[in-house]
Write a protein that holds these residues in place. Structure first.
Motif, PDB file in Angstrom:
ATOM      1  N   ASP A 246      -8.771 -31.424 -27.026  1.00  0.00           N
ATOM      2  CA  ASP A 246      -9.612 -30.226 -26.945  1.00  0.00           C
ATOM      3  C   ASP A 246     -10.958 -30.400 -27.632  1.00  0.00           C
ATOM      4  O   ASP A 246     -11.916 -29.699 -27.301  1.00  0.00           O
ATOM      5  CB  ASP A 246      -8.880 -29.027 -27.563  1.00  0.00           C
ATOM      6  CG  ASP A 246      -7.749 -28.520 -26.689  1.00  0.00           C
ATOM      7  OD1 ASP A 246      -7.746 -28.849 -25.486  1.00  0.00           O
ATOM      8  OD2 ASP A 246      -6.875 -27.795 -27.210  1.00  0.00           O
ATOM      9  N   ALA A 247     -11.030 -31.328 -28.583  1.00  0.00           N
ATOM     10  CA  ALA A 247     -12.283 -31.543 -29.310  1.00  0.00           C
ATOM     11  C   ALA A 247     -13.130 -32.656 -28.718  1.00  0.00           C
ATOM     12  O   ALA A 247     -14.238 -32.905 -29.180  1.00  0.00           O
ATOM     13  CB  ALA A 247     -11.982 -31.846 -30.783  1.00  0.00           C
ATOM     14  N   ASP A 248     -12.617 -33.336 -27.686  1.00  0.00           N
ATOM     15  CA  ASP A 248     -13.352 -34.458 -27.107  1.00  0.00           C
ATOM     16  C   ASP A 248     -14.621 -33.967 -26.425  1.00  0.00           C
ATOM     17  O   ASP A 248     -14.623 -32.940 -25.742  1.00  0.00           O
ATOM     18  CB  ASP A 248     -12.469 -35.191 -26.095  1.00  0.00           C
ATOM     19  CG  ASP A 248     -13.094 -36.480 -25.614  1.00  0.00           C
ATOM     20  OD1 ASP A 248     -13.089 -37.461 -26.385  1.00  0.00           O
ATOM     21  OD2 ASP A 248     -13.612 -36.504 -24.477  1.00  0.00           O
ATOM     22  N   SER A 249     -15.701 -34.717 -26.583  1.00  0.00           N
ATOM     23  CA  SER A 249     -17.006 -34.313 -26.046  1.00  0.00           C
ATOM     24  C   SER A 249     -17.185 -34.653 -24.577  1.00  0.00           C
ATOM     25  O   SER A 249     -18.155 -34.225 -23.955  1.00  0.00           O
ATOM     26  CB  SER A 249     -18.124 -34.981 -26.855  1.00  0.00           C
ATOM     27  OG  SER A 249     -18.048 -36.400 -26.740  1.00  0.00           O
ATOM     28  N   ILE A 250     -16.258 -35.420 -23.990  1.00  0.00           N
ATOM     29  CA  ILE A 250     -16.393 -35.861 -22.600  1.00  0.00           C
ATOM     30  C   ILE A 250     -15.391 -35.163 -21.677  1.00  0.00           C
ATOM     31  O   ILE A 250     -15.727 -34.793 -20.551  1.00  0.00           O
ATOM     32  CB  ILE A 250     -16.212 -37.388 -22.488  1.00  0.00           C
ATOM     33  CG1 ILE A 250     -17.165 -38.119 -23.446  1.00  0.00           C
ATOM     34  CG2 ILE A 250     -16.444 -37.857 -21.055  1.00  0.00           C
ATOM     35  CD1 ILE A 250     -18.631 -37.896 -23.158  1.00  0.00           C
ATOM     36  N   TYR A 251     -14.164 -34.973 -22.118  1.00  0.00           N
ATOM     37  CA  TYR A 251     -13.137 -34.363 -21.281  1.00  0.00           C
ATOM     38  C   TYR A 251     -13.586 -32.984 -20.789  1.00  0.00           C
ATOM     39  O   TYR A 251     -13.924 -32.112 -21.588  1.00  0.00           O
ATOM     40  CB  TYR A 251     -11.836 -34.249 -22.064  1.00  0.00           C
ATOM     41  CG  TYR A 251     -10.743 -33.499 -21.332  1.00  0.00           C
ATOM     42  CD1 TYR A 251     -10.324 -33.900 -20.067  1.00  0.00           C
ATOM     43  CD2 TYR A 251     -10.146 -32.372 -21.910  1.00  0.00           C
ATOM     44  CE1 TYR A 251      -9.323 -33.207 -19.391  1.00  0.00           C
ATOM     45  CE2 TYR A 251      -9.141 -31.682 -21.242  1.00  0.00           C
ATOM     46  CZ  TYR A 251      -8.741 -32.104 -19.981  1.00  0.00           C
ATOM     47  OH  TYR A 251      -7.763 -31.417 -19.315  1.00  0.00           O
ATOM     48  N   PRO A 252     -13.580 -32.737 -19.466  1.00  0.00           N
ATOM     49  CA  PRO A 252     -14.121 -31.479 -18.939  1.00  0.00           C
ATOM     50  C   PRO A 252     -13.177 -30.285 -19.003  1.00  0.00           C
ATOM     51  O   PRO A 252     -13.531 -29.199 -18.555  1.00  0.00           O
ATOM     52  CB  PRO A 252     -14.446 -31.839 -17.481  1.00  0.00           C
ATOM     53  CG  PRO A 252     -13.482 -32.913 -17.133  1.00  0.00           C
ATOM     54  CD  PRO A 252     -13.302 -33.716 -18.395  1.00  0.00           C
ATOM     55  N   ARG A 253     -11.958 -30.473 -19.516  1.00  0.00           N
ATOM     56  CA  ARG A 253     -11.021 -29.361 -19.714  1.00  0.00           C
ATOM     57  C   ARG A 253     -10.621 -28.688 -18.402  1.00  0.00           C
ATOM     58  O   ARG A 253     -10.459 -27.467 -18.347  1.00  0.00           O
ATOM     59  CB  ARG A 253     -11.613 -28.331 -20.676  1.00  0.00           C
ATOM     60  CG  ARG A 253     -11.764 -28.872 -22.090  1.00  0.00           C
ATOM     61  CD  ARG A 253     -12.801 -28.135 -22.917  1.00  0.00           C
ATOM     62  NE  ARG A 253     -12.905 -28.710 -24.232  1.00  0.00           N
ATOM     63  CZ  ARG A 253     -13.554 -29.843 -24.507  1.00  0.00           C
ATOM     64  NH1 ARG A 253     -14.156 -30.523 -23.547  1.00  0.00           N
ATOM     65  NH2 ARG A 253     -13.590 -30.315 -25.737  1.00  0.00           N
ATOM     66  N   THR A 254     -10.457 -29.491 -17.377  1.00  0.00           N
ATOM     67  CA  THR A 254     -10.076 -28.956 -16.069  1.00  0.00           C
ATOM     68  C   THR A 254      -8.782 -29.577 -15.566  1.00  0.00           C
ATOM     69  O   THR A 254      -8.540 -29.616 -14.359  1.00  0.00           O
ATOM     70  CB  THR A 254     -11.200 -29.193 -15.046  1.00  0.00           C
ATOM     71  OG1 THR A 254     -11.572 -30.586 -15.062  1.00  0.00           O
ATOM     72  CG2 THR A 254     -12.420 -28.344 -15.363  1.00  0.00           C
ATOM     73  N   GLY A 255      -7.953 -30.067 -16.465  1.00  0.00           N
ATOM     74  CA  GLY A 255      -6.664 -30.598 -16.076  1.00  0.00           C
ATOM     75  C   GLY A 255      -6.774 -31.815 -15.174  1.00  0.00           C
ATOM     76  O   GLY A 255      -7.583 -32.715 -15.405  1.00  0.00           O
ATOM     77  N   GLY A 259      -9.142 -35.443 -14.895  1.00  0.00           N
ATOM     78  CA  GLY A 259      -8.572 -36.730 -15.263  1.00  0.00           C
ATOM     79  C   GLY A 259      -7.340 -36.672 -16.129  1.00  0.00           C
ATOM     80  O   GLY A 259      -6.881 -37.722 -16.616  1.00  0.00           O
ATOM     81  N   LEU A 260      -6.744 -35.497 -16.346  1.00  0.00           N
ATOM     82  CA  LEU A 260      -5.558 -35.403 -17.186  1.00  0.00           C
ATOM     83  C   LEU A 260      -4.346 -35.937 -16.431  1.00  0.00           C
ATOM     84  O   LEU A 260      -3.977 -35.436 -15.367  1.00  0.00           O
ATOM     85  CB  LEU A 260      -5.309 -33.948 -17.591  1.00  0.00           C
ATOM     86  CG  LEU A 260      -4.173 -33.717 -18.592  1.00  0.00           C
ATOM     87  CD1 LEU A 260      -4.475 -34.392 -19.938  1.00  0.00           C
ATOM     88  CD2 LEU A 260      -3.935 -32.215 -18.787  1.00  0.00           C
ATOM     89  N   LEU A 261      -3.739 -36.964 -16.977  1.00  0.00           N
ATOM     90  CA  LEU A 261      -2.595 -37.619 -16.343  1.00  0.00           C
ATOM     91  C   LEU A 261      -1.331 -36.767 -16.441  1.00  0.00           C
ATOM     92  O   LEU A 261      -1.108 -36.066 -17.435  1.00  0.00           O
ATOM     93  CB  LEU A 261      -2.318 -38.962 -17.023  1.00  0.00           C
ATOM     94  CG  LEU A 261      -3.348 -40.076 -16.824  1.00  0.00           C
ATOM     95  CD1 LEU A 261      -3.121 -41.176 -17.854  1.00  0.00           C
ATOM     96  CD2 LEU A 261      -3.289 -40.640 -15.412  1.00  0.00           C
ATOM     97  N   GLU A 262      -0.502 -36.840 -15.405  1.00  0.00           N
ATOM     98  CA  GLU A 262       0.872 -36.355 -15.505  1.00  0.00           C
ATOM     99  C   GLU A 262       1.680 -37.469 -16.167  1.00  0.00           C
ATOM    100  O   GLU A 262       1.567 -38.636 -15.778  1.00  0.00           O
ATOM    101  CB  GLU A 262       1.436 -36.065 -14.114  1.00  0.00           C
ATOM    102  CG  GLU A 262       0.733 -34.945 -13.367  1.00  0.00           C
ATOM    103  CD  GLU A 262       1.206 -33.566 -13.812  1.00  0.00           C
ATOM    104  OE1 GLU A 262       2.100 -33.508 -14.690  1.00  0.00           O
ATOM    105  OE2 GLU A 262       0.690 -32.572 -13.282  1.00  0.00           O
ATOM    106  N   LEU A 263       2.473 -37.109 -17.172  1.00  0.00           N
ATOM    107  CA  LEU A 263       3.193 -38.109 -17.957  1.00  0.00           C
ATOM    108  C   LEU A 263       4.689 -37.874 -17.891  1.00  0.00           C
ATOM    109  O   LEU A 263       5.160 -36.737 -17.886  1.00  0.00           O
ATOM    110  CB  LEU A 263       2.745 -38.077 -19.415  1.00  0.00           C
ATOM    111  CG  LEU A 263       1.259 -38.312 -19.693  1.00  0.00           C
ATOM    112  CD1 LEU A 263       0.992 -38.184 -21.193  1.00  0.00           C
ATOM    113  CD2 LEU A 263       0.805 -39.670 -19.178  1.00  0.00           C
ATOM    114  N   VAL A 264       5.438 -38.971 -17.879  1.00  0.00           N
ATOM    115  CA  VAL A 264       6.895 -38.930 -17.985  1.00  0.00           C
ATOM    116  C   VAL A 264       7.308 -39.873 -19.111  1.00  0.00           C
ATOM    117  O   VAL A 264       6.924 -41.050 -19.100  1.00  0.00           O
ATOM    118  CB  VAL A 264       7.575 -39.385 -16.682  1.00  0.00           C
ATOM    119  CG1 VAL A 264       9.089 -39.252 -16.815  1.00  0.00           C
ATOM    120  CG2 VAL A 264       7.083 -38.573 -15.500  1.00  0.00           C
TER     121      VAL A 264
END
Length: 308
Positions: A246-255, A259-264
């Motif tokens: 949440d504090a990252d300056s690049i991640y666009p916060r759009t899931g 680019g947010l990976l689904e993880l198992v």
């Protein structure tokens, strides 16, 4: 049972042991990987265009065609299952080249070991043996006009090491898989993996020739998964303060779109291995080399280096 959430439903994977062995394709067999691919390709609805993000300073156009990028790096096994689809038609993009690169568990990139992880950390192993064999950029290689990569803005490499870098051609369903390790963290960034998708060219004996870089992005990991690695060797030895997602300056916060990976993974034993998967919806005719792409996040409150 462990549940793997797909775009249009869920696929059940039986037993924690399946996750452990699924981090290595040879051990997992076709069944587990096929289940992941089914989840990744389940949606019949077209997806929003995947967010373009900056390339960062550590891209090197080595064009190492390989599935296993680990080399001598240690860390939690990670199987990346990546799919490229046309954002207009949702049809798989066949015979495109998908490239990844990321830091190791200590937060250091191959090619830049003398840079460390922003806190002075450097990876174990032998010192560099010479100058890079394929420096970034240039006018004749694939980093020049018309090829993968981009122009300037790169940091100068400090060695010729190549771990945790690779490229593969997508299959008829638009998939590639990479065997790697869960990345660590370095000053100023949340845990992430860089990627590029190249279209319009072809693989030759010299690498990937022609075409364009249609997408440059980054993959991210849930905060719960990253926190689960903090007390496990070799991640526990990293003394750099970790930036949260949440504090990252690049991640666009759009899931997923950002680019947010689904993880198992087994939440009690993440050290056994992780599967990460995502579908990238891209415009195969576009050119997005990552130079000047929006970061998508708020301005950082400090000025750490490296920052991308």
């Amino acid at each position: 049972m462990l549940v793997l959430g797909g775009a249009a439903g869920a696929v059940a994977l039986s037993g924690a042991g399946a996750v452990a062995s699924a981090a290595d394709r040879n051990a997992a067999g076709a069944g587990t990987l096929d289940s992941v691919k089914s989840a990744a390709s389940a949606s019949s609805a077209c997806m929003s265009l995947t967010t373009e993000q900056i390339e960062g300073p550590y891209y090197i156009d080595y064009e190492l065609f390989r599935r296993n990028v680990v080399e001598d790096r240690t860390g939690i096994p990670l199987l990346l299952v990546l799919r490229a689809v046309d954002s207009a038609t949702c049809e798989p993009i066949r015979n495109s080249a998908v490239e990844i690169w990321h830091c190791d568990a200590s937060g250091v990139y191959s090619g830049y070991t003398q840079t460390g992880n922003g806190g002075g950390g450097t990876p174990p192993g032998p010192p560099p043996s010479g100058t890079p064999t394929a420096p970034p950029g240039g006018t004749d290689g694939p980093g020049g006009p018309g090829g993968p990569g981009g122009g300037g803005g790169h940091a100068a490499p400090t060695d010729d090491l190549t771990w945790l870098r690779g490229i593969q051609m997508t299959d008829h369903q638009g998939f590639v898989t990479f065997r790697t390790v869960f990345p660590g963290w370095y000053t100023g960034r949340a845990v992430h993996i860089h990627t590029k998708v190249h279209t319009g060219g072809s693989r030759t004996s010299d690498g990937y020739t022609g075409g364009r870089t249609c997408h440059t992005g980054q993959f991210y990991f849930s905060e719960d998964a990253v926190k689960a690695t903090e007390d496990i060797a070799p991640y526990a030895a990293n003394t750099v303060s970790r930036v949260t997602l949440d504090a990252d300056s690049i991640y666009p916060r759009t899931g997923t779109q950002g680019g947010l990976l689904e993880l198992v993974y087994d939440e009690r034993h993440i050290e056994r291995g992780v599967i990460g998967y995502i579908t990238m919806a891209v415009d195969p005719s576009a050119t997005n080399d990552g130079e000047g792409a929006p970061g998508g996040g708020p301005a950082p409150t400090t000025s750490p280096t490296p920052s991308v």
